[in-house]
Enzyme design. Structure first.
Site, PDB file in Angstrom:
ATOM      1  N   ARG A   1      46.302  22.217  64.488  1.00 13.65           N
ATOM      2  CA  ARG A   1      46.626  23.233  65.486  1.00 13.65           C
ATOM      3  C   ARG A   1      45.893  24.545  65.232  1.00 13.65           C
ATOM      4  O   ARG A   1      45.866  25.417  66.092  1.00 13.65           O
ATOM      5  CB  ARG A   1      48.139  23.471  65.477  1.00 13.65           C
ATOM      6  CG  ARG A   1      48.958  22.259  65.880  1.00 13.65           C
ATOM      7  CD  ARG A   1      50.417  22.366  65.459  1.00 13.65           C
ATOM      8  NE  ARG A   1      51.109  23.449  66.129  1.00 13.65           N
ATOM      9  CZ  ARG A   1      51.885  23.307  67.203  1.00 13.65           C
ATOM     10  NH1 ARG A   1      52.055  22.107  67.728  1.00 13.65           N
ATOM     11  NH2 ARG A   1      52.498  24.331  67.734  1.00 13.65           N
TER      12      ARG A   1
ATOM     13  N   GLU B   1      50.806  28.075  63.048  1.00 11.66           N
ATOM     14  CA  GLU B   1      49.739  27.690  62.127  1.00 11.66           C
ATOM     15  C   GLU B   1      48.477  28.521  62.320  1.00 11.66           C
ATOM     16  O   GLU B   1      47.777  28.826  61.345  1.00 11.66           O
ATOM     17  CB  GLU B   1      49.418  26.203  62.307  1.00 11.66           C
ATOM     18  CG  GLU B   1      50.519  25.263  61.844  1.00 11.66           C
ATOM     19  CD  GLU B   1      51.584  25.001  62.884  1.00 11.66           C
ATOM     20  OE1 GLU B   1      52.529  24.235  62.598  1.00 11.66           O
ATOM     21  OE2 GLU B   1      51.468  25.564  64.006  1.00 11.66           O
TER      22      GLU B   1
ATOM     23  N   LYS C   1      73.460  23.082  65.200  1.00 11.55           N
ATOM     24  CA  LYS C   1      72.871  21.874  64.646  1.00 11.55           C
ATOM     25  C   LYS C   1      73.946  21.068  63.924  1.00 11.55           C
ATOM     26  O   LYS C   1      74.780  21.613  63.214  1.00 11.55           O
ATOM     27  CB  LYS C   1      71.742  22.215  63.674  1.00 11.55           C
ATOM     28  CG  LYS C   1      70.486  22.739  64.330  1.00 11.55           C
ATOM     29  CD  LYS C   1      69.359  22.924  63.337  1.00 11.55           C
ATOM     30  CE  LYS C   1      68.773  21.599  62.918  1.00 11.55           C
ATOM     31  NZ  LYS C   1      67.528  21.740  62.125  1.00 11.55           N
TER      32      LYS C   1
END
Length: 641
Positions: free
Chosen positions: A399, A371, A285
């Protein structure tokens, strides 16, 4: 505005067709220029930075090797897609990212044919790509579907559900695992790159198929054993046994920044007759920009920043954010009660639980992008006597709705839901707006649903939730800074289902839930200036309603207006139902509801979004005057003395 970098080679590339005319030896320069362009653009607009920088070479290689847009490229989440947008005809608009009328910060079908599937939530790419691949198979089309999924997104069960179902897609499906954090394989080096190239080659694949054909002539038991031996031997070297068990042919790990390694592997995979195939690519990243490499978390999403120093723009100091107020309040509750624990789904910084974790590491649980698991895990904790707070953005809690219903509400378990980013969210747009939580929670039996009008109310509501042990309870609060009110030294336990009168009046009643209270008070000032005495109530609770207060306001005021930063089906619908059941509608009540519009609002500055939604003070005044049949010259009819 910052000077744009010199990009002579990138300037010749408008679409991937142009990219594919370049020589392989030119791709390094192109990638370097592409990276500089991303840094420059995001420096001006803000947005997601680290993830996009990490996939510059991968983006270049995919578009170079595959025939996009005919081969369908699906980015998981989509926050890493800025390099992709630049290479697919949108460079001239890249400095409009996340602005009103500008490019989305995510992939979006209506924006480009190169965005075949819109995304901003995690872990959907393999399922969607499988759909494209199977559709191609059924229609006899040879095109590929390529899913690029980050390692973090692999923590969601949906990714594995799709992989478990993917075998019938054959070689039309390719999954690229962008491993930039989890370190699920040994460090990438010359040996692993060599192995990846070998195991993806036609010679190796042909040999593998030949071996399978030979072993099929043997007994079924020997055939199965030989196949497992080959897979596990290769898995021990390359780390892909898990994916092989799910029906994928694993290739990798590959250095995602080394184009000389990456392109031959992708070409082999493109031409392979076997499939589906998973290519494990290791990236970093923030690659190529030192500030982002050294602080990946701080440069995941950024405000405008100075490209030279990396310093992000800071506005004038203001009130604390609602997220920080929540975190501080929860820490105070945990200091008083050892049963308090906190759960987040891969968003410790976004929800403030990183601060909670510093004081209570054993009571903080980051379950990854999962979730559904987070909610049922919280339900289990609650059933065993703990007091769990499940801190999830409103848009992400969607979700886990089945778990909220089945595992929490039906069993009446005291799970506390801290719903951050409730309401409109500015630059993140429709995919991240918390528009629906009031509607989808207040419809459930046993639920208590609160909405904080300011940061002081949030402190009281966190305490109320902590003390509420008779069923599920939720508190919603917005993105951004608070209103600047003083925070209470000692939190108050609110009486469940009881609102408060903030301002007394006689003719007009504004019934506010949550964040629009300040605008309701402004509207009251404007109405008073017209001679219309106005009451403003902060209902605090969408469920249970304060029926006593609401009935009093509806029967003693000429017109009543409900106001909420939530979709249709929320507070207004519940008040209308209550009024109908009580027979108040038949009595000629002038009751109006104000809420978010019945459409998905695009990204923009918050103030413009509220204007578009019709939820500012002036809109409240107009709603009241229309109900009273006032025109520009004054009231014409319909009002009682």
């Amino acid at each position: 505005m910052a000077d744009h970098p010199a990009t002579p080679l990138l300037d010749t590339v408008r679409t991937p067709d142009d990219l594919r005319t370049l020589k392989p030896s030119q791709l390094r320069q192109l990638s370097d220029e592409l990276r500089e362009e991303v840094i420059s653009a995001v420096g001006e607009t803000g947005g997601h930075l680290g993830s996009g920088l990490g996939v510059v070479e991968l983006t270049t290689a995919i578009h170079y090797v595959f025939n996009t847009p005919h081969d369908r490229l699906v980015w998981d989440v989509g926050h890493q897609c800025y390099p992709h947008k630049i290479l697919t005809g949108r460079r001239d608009r890249i400095r409009t990212l996340r602005q009103g009328g500008g490019l989305s910060g995510f992939t979006k079908r209506s924006e480009s044919e190169y965005d075949p599937f819109g995304a901003a939530h995690s872990s959907t790419s393999i399922s969607a790509s499988l759909g494209f691949a199977i559709a191609n198979k059924l229609s006899g089309r040879p095109e590929k579907a390529i899913a690029v999924i980050g390692d973090g997104a692999m923590s969601a069960g949906m990714a594995y559900e799709a992989m478990n179902n993917a075998e019938q897609a054959g070689n039309r499906l390719i999954v690229i695992l962008n491993d930039n954090d989890m370190s699920i394989a040994p460090p990438v080096g010359g040996l692993s790159a060599y192995l990846a190239r070998v195991v993806s080659s036609s010679e190796y694949l042909g040999l593998r198929n030949f071996a399978k054909r030979v072993t099929r002539k043997l007994s079924p038991r020997m055939h199965k054993a030989a196949g497992k031996a080959e897979e596990y031997t290769r898995g021990m070297v390359t780390g892909g046994t898990l994916f092989e068990e799910l029906g994928f042919y694993y290739v990798g790990p590959v250095d995602g920044h080394n184009l000389e390694h990456l392109i031959p592997v992708l070409e082999n995979v493109r031409d392979a007759e076997q499939g589906p195939i998973l290519v494990h690519v290791v990236t970093k990243k923030g690659k190529g920009y030192a500030p982002a490499e050294n602080a990946a978390d701080k440069y995941h999403g950024v405000k405008k920043f100075d490209v030279i120093t990396g310093a992000q723009a800071k506005g004038p100091p203001g009130p604390p954010s609602y997220t920080n107020v929540f975190a501080k309040a929860l820490i105070a509750e945990a200091e008083r009660d050892e049963r308090i624990c906190a759960i987040t789904a891969a968003m410790p910084g976004g929800t403030g639980l990183d601060k909670f974790e510093k004081g209570f590491p054993d009571r903080t649980f980051d379950v990854g992008i999962a979730e559904q698991h987070a909610v049922t895990f919280a339900a289990g904790l609650a059933a065993q006597g703990m007091r769990p707070f499940c801190a999830i953005y409103s848009t992400f809690l969607q979700r886990a709705y089945d778990q909220v219903v089945h595992d929490v509400a039906i069993q009446n378990l005291p799970v506390r839901f801290a719903i951050d980013r409730a309401g409109l969210v500015g630059a993140d747009g429709a995919t991240h707006a918390g528009s629906f939580d009031v509607t989808y929670l207040a419809t459930l039996p046993n639920f208590v649903v609160m909405a904080a009008a300011d940061e002081a109310e949030l402190v009281h509501m966190v305490h109320t939730a902590a003390e509420h042990d008779t069923g599920p309870i939720a508190v919603r609060y917005p993105r951004g800074e608070g209103t600047g009110v003083a925070l209470p030294e000692t939190p108050e336990r609110l009486q469940i289902g009881k609102g408060r009168i903030v301002r007394e009046g006689k003719k007009v009643a504004i019934l506010s839930l949550g964040t629009r209270l300040a605008e309701a008070l402004k509207a009251a000032d404007q109405l008073e200036a017209r001679g219309l005495s106005t009451t403003v109530a902060d209902l605090r609770f969408a469920k249970p309603l304060d029926e006593e207060l609401i009935r009093k306001l509806l029967t003693t005021h000429e017109v009543a207006v409900t106001v909420e930063e939530a979709a249709i089906g929320g507070l207004g619908a519940h008040v209308l139902t209550m009024a109908s059941d009580a027979g108040l509608i038949d009595a000629g009540l002038k009751l109006r509801t104000m809420r978010l519009p019945d459409r998905f609002q695009d990204q923009d500055k918050p103030e413009k979004q509220y204007e578009e939604a019709g939820l500012n003070a002036q809109h409240m005044v107009e709603t009241v005057l229309k109900a009273l049949r006032w025109n520009a010259s004054g009231k014409v009819e319909g009002a009682r003395a």
